[in-house]
Design a protein around this motif. Structure first.
Motif, PDB file in Angstrom:
ATOM      1  N   GLY A  62       0.808  -1.216   0.000  1.00  0.00           N
ATOM      2  CA  GLY A  62       0.000   0.000   0.000  1.00  0.00           C
ATOM      3  C   GLY A  62       0.841   1.265   0.000  1.00  0.00           C
ATOM      4  O   GLY A  62       0.503   2.246  -0.674  1.00  0.00           O
ATOM      5  N   SER A  63       1.950   1.258   0.720  1.00  0.00           N
ATOM      6  CA  SER A  63       2.843   2.417   0.727  1.00  0.00           C
ATOM      7  C   SER A  63       3.475   2.626  -0.644  1.00  0.00           C
ATOM      8  O   SER A  63       3.618   3.767  -1.111  1.00  0.00           O
ATOM      9  N   LEU A  64       3.844   1.524  -1.304  1.00  0.00           N
ATOM     10  CA  LEU A  64       4.388   1.636  -2.655  1.00  0.00           C
ATOM     11  C   LEU A  64       3.338   2.170  -3.627  1.00  0.00           C
ATOM     12  O   LEU A  64       3.632   3.022  -4.473  1.00  0.00           O
ATOM     13  N   LEU A  65       2.112   1.689  -3.505  1.00  0.00           N
ATOM     14  CA  LEU A  65       1.040   2.180  -4.367  1.00  0.00           C
ATOM     15  C   LEU A  65       0.745   3.654  -4.101  1.00  0.00           C
ATOM     16  O   LEU A  65       0.409   4.402  -5.023  1.00  0.00           O
ATOM     17  N   SER A  66       0.863   4.064  -2.844  1.00  0.00           N
ATOM     18  CA  SER A  66       0.665   5.473  -2.509  1.00  0.00           C
ATOM     19  C   SER A  66       1.687   6.349  -3.224  1.00  0.00           C
ATOM     20  O   SER A  66       1.346   7.388  -3.809  1.00  0.00           O
ATOM     21  N   SER A  67       2.946   5.915  -3.197  1.00  0.00           N
ATOM     22  CA  SER A  67       3.995   6.672  -3.891  1.00  0.00           C
ATOM     23  C   SER A  67       3.741   6.706  -5.389  1.00  0.00           C
ATOM     24  O   SER A  67       3.913   7.745  -6.043  1.00  0.00           O
ATOM     25  N   ALA A  68       3.328   5.573  -5.952  1.00  0.00           N
ATOM     26  CA  ALA A  68       3.045   5.518  -7.388  1.00  0.00           C
ATOM     27  C   ALA A  68       1.878   6.429  -7.746  1.00  0.00           C
ATOM     28  O   ALA A  68       1.910   7.145  -8.761  1.00  0.00           O
ATOM     29  N   VAL A 126       0.846   9.121  -6.146  1.00  0.00           N
ATOM     30  CA  VAL A 126       1.282  10.515  -6.038  1.00  0.00           C
ATOM     31  C   VAL A 126       2.089  10.916  -7.276  1.00  0.00           C
ATOM     32  O   VAL A 126       1.912  12.009  -7.827  1.00  0.00           O
ATOM     33  N   SER A 127       2.976  10.039  -7.741  1.00  0.00           N
ATOM     34  CA  SER A 127       3.798  10.341  -8.918  1.00  0.00           C
ATOM     35  C   SER A 127       2.931  10.515 -10.161  1.00  0.00           C
ATOM     36  O   SER A 127       3.155  11.426 -10.973  1.00  0.00           O
ATOM     37  N   ILE A 128       1.943   9.650 -10.325  1.00  0.00           N
ATOM     38  CA  ILE A 128       1.062   9.741 -11.492  1.00  0.00           C
ATOM     39  C   ILE A 128       0.260  11.036 -11.466  1.00  0.00           C
ATOM     40  O   ILE A 128       0.145  11.743 -12.480  1.00  0.00           O
ATOM     41  N   ILE A 129      -0.305  11.374 -10.313  1.00  0.00           N
ATOM     42  CA  ILE A 129      -1.098  12.601 -10.198  1.00  0.00           C
ATOM     43  C   ILE A 129      -0.215  13.826 -10.375  1.00  0.00           C
ATOM     44  O   ILE A 129      -0.635  14.824 -10.987  1.00  0.00           O
ATOM     45  N   GLU A 130       1.015  13.755  -9.860  1.00  0.00           N
ATOM     46  CA  GLU A 130       1.951  14.877 -10.016  1.00  0.00           C
ATOM     47  C   GLU A 130       2.200  15.174 -11.492  1.00  0.00           C
ATOM     48  O   GLU A 130       2.173  16.337 -11.923  1.00  0.00           O
ATOM     49  N   ASP A 146       0.076  24.739 -11.174  1.00  0.00           N
ATOM     50  CA  ASP A 146       0.641  24.039 -10.026  1.00  0.00           C
ATOM     51  C   ASP A 146      -0.051  22.691  -9.868  1.00  0.00           C
ATOM     52  O   ASP A 146      -1.272  22.577 -10.036  1.00  0.00           O
ATOM     53  N   SER A 147       0.728  21.682  -9.538  1.00  0.00           N
ATOM     54  CA  SER A 147       0.152  20.351  -9.351  1.00  0.00           C
ATOM     55  C   SER A 147      -0.563  20.278  -8.006  1.00  0.00           C
ATOM     56  O   SER A 147      -0.485  21.198  -7.186  1.00  0.00           O
ATOM     57  N   TRP A 148      -1.234  19.157  -7.793  1.00  0.00           N
ATOM     58  CA  TRP A 148      -1.912  18.963  -6.508  1.00  0.00           C
ATOM     59  C   TRP A 148      -0.921  18.906  -5.360  1.00  0.00           C
ATOM     60  O   TRP A 148      -1.290  19.136  -4.207  1.00  0.00           O
ATOM     61  N   TYR A 188      -8.194  17.975  -3.120  1.00  0.00           N
ATOM     62  CA  TYR A 188      -8.624  17.138  -4.235  1.00  0.00           C
ATOM     63  C   TYR A 188      -8.125  15.697  -4.050  1.00  0.00           C
ATOM     64  O   TYR A 188      -8.843  14.735  -4.334  1.00  0.00           O
ATOM     65  N   PHE A 189      -6.889  15.585  -3.601  1.00  0.00           N
ATOM     66  CA  PHE A 189      -6.301  14.257  -3.401  1.00  0.00           C
ATOM     67  C   PHE A 189      -7.060  13.493  -2.318  1.00  0.00           C
ATOM     68  O   PHE A 189      -7.336  12.294  -2.471  1.00  0.00           O
ATOM     69  N   TYR A 190      -7.425  14.183  -1.253  1.00  0.00           N
ATOM     70  CA  TYR A 190      -8.164  13.534  -0.176  1.00  0.00           C
ATOM     71  C   TYR A 190      -9.553  13.094  -0.643  1.00  0.00           C
ATOM     72  O   TYR A 190     -10.032  12.011  -0.261  1.00  0.00           O
ATOM     73  N   TRP A 191     -10.202  13.928  -1.470  1.00  0.00           N
ATOM     74  CA  TRP A 191     -11.497  13.527  -2.013  1.00  0.00           C
ATOM     75  C   TRP A 191     -11.342  12.308  -2.923  1.00  0.00           C
ATOM     76  O   TRP A 191     -12.203  11.416  -2.927  1.00  0.00           O
ATOM     77  N   LEU A 192     -10.253  12.277  -3.694  1.00  0.00           N
ATOM     78  CA  LEU A 192      -9.997  11.118  -4.549  1.00  0.00           C
ATOM     79  C   LEU A 192      -9.824   9.853  -3.714  1.00  0.00           C
ATOM     80  O   LEU A 192     -10.384   8.787  -4.039  1.00  0.00           O
ATOM     81  N   LEU A 193      -9.057   9.958  -2.623  1.00  0.00           N
ATOM     82  CA  LEU A 193      -8.852   8.788  -1.750  1.00  0.00           C
ATOM     83  C   LEU A 193     -10.161   8.364  -1.081  1.00  0.00           C
ATOM     84  O   LEU A 193     -10.403   7.166  -0.897  1.00  0.00           O
TER      85      LEU A 193
END
Length: 337
Positions: free
Chosen positions: A271-277, A279-283, A292-294, A306-311
């Motif tokens: 899950g931590s690896l997926l979180s990093s992935a 974030v990178s994709i959204i960035e 400016d990115s999220w 926006y990121f929190y709503w996505l999660l």
């Protein structure tokens, strides 16, 4: 740590070792079942399965689920490959592990959400007013509220929630392990919604005081606004993390206890690896063209809300999938659930 290592080594002589002779490791046994089932995938189901089912060794439901693995028993039904014959116990072990995969997969989003408590939550806290009784607390120390809420809620859960649930469901544990996990997932959705609302309030405060382009300035908004989302995380942990540990430990044969616990721990590692992935994709998707990115370095121009709503949305989908898979799950130990 060096002292602890010395004590550990001195104590190894007092441990009880289980000598199992030439018995294969669980990973080898499970792997062999899949290999043999793949080799015999064109063959008809072995008659031994029917015989064992009629004799009561296997339930009809248990033998039908993942029935393709029953072909690993083909050697017992007349094949001459005596060296690679899989026993019914080995096939059932493989099924027990495979049966956990849907539950494991649907819990990954919870691990992604959990990863935010030590990353973006802390980043939010750095920008806010952290002065308490004349001194400024470190933003990372806010994570202690997760531990506080766990310590405070466990007695409430044990002495109030469980007896009330037991009176309704007539079950010794009050609610099942899967219901406990699902409750924690629901609370994680609430925590993400609260986090999104608080972040929106933080951005509005920064604009109100003209601090949008001053990332180093302290926004006049108390860091106590972040406490509810941390506290909700702690309460969710009491349900989901403890429930997951119990579930993955209980729903495997005795010889696979360590495998069950490793599956539980791997949820948070993956899950931590997926979180990093994620974030990178959204960035990459939200930056560029002068926007400016999220996750902009200037958090006042970012959009963590926006990121929190996505999660929160992903967690809702995860919860629905989890509920779907739990309906078709066959318990190994119905009496303990």
């Amino acid at each position: 740590m060096a002292f602890a290592l010395v004590v550990f080594l001195l104590g190894t002589k007092t441990y009880r070792f289980s000598i199992k002779g030439d018995e294969k490791s669980p990973f080898v046994r499970i792997g062999q079942v899949f290999v043999e089932a793949a080799k015999n995938w064109r063959a008809t189901p072995p008659t031994i399965v029917i015989e064992e089912e009629v004799g009561g060794t296997l339930t009809h439901q248990g033998s039908q689920q993942f029935s393709f693995l029953n072909k690993a028993l083909l050697g017992r039904a007349g094949s001459k490959k005596d060296g690679n014959v899989c026993s019914i116990r080995e096939v059932e072990e493989a099924k027990a592990v495979l049966r956990l995969v849907p539950i494991w997969a649907t819990c990954l989003v919870y691990a992604i959400v959990f990863a935010q408590s030590s990353t973006f939550f802390t980043k939010q806290g750095v920008t806010m007013d952290r002065s308490i009784v004349g001194f400024e607390i470190p933003a990372a120390s806010l994570q202690s509220f997760i531990g506080f809420s766990v310590v405070l809620f466990i007695p409430i859960y044990d002495r109030i929630f469980v007896p009330l649930a037991r009176a309704i469901t007539r079950k010794p544990s009050g609610i099942t392990m899967l219901q406990r996990i699902g409750t924690g997932m629901f609370l994680s959705i609430i925590s993400m919604i609260v986090a999104a609302i608080v972040e929106r309030k933080r951005l509005e405060t920064a604009r109100e005081y003209g601090l949008v382009d001053m990332p180093e300035a302290t926004i006049p908004m108390s860091v106590w606004w972040l406490v509810p989302q941390y506290a909700l995380f702690g309460v969710a942990d009491v349900f989901t993390m403890v429930g997951l540990q119990e579930f993955f430990y209980d729903q495997v044969p005795n010889e696979l206890r360590s495998v069950g616990l490793s599956l539980y721990l791997s949820i948070f590692g993956v899950g931590s690896l997926l979180s990093s992935a994620l974030v990178s994709i959204i960035e990459k998707a939200t930056s560029g063209d002068g926007h400016d990115s999220w996750f902009a370095d200037n958090l006042n121009r970012a959009h963590l809300d926006y990121f929190y709503w996505l999660l929160a949305g992903l967690s809702a989908v995860e919860l629905v999938a989890f509920l779907y898979f739990t309906k078709s799950y066959i318990y190994n130990r119905v009496s303990t659930i």
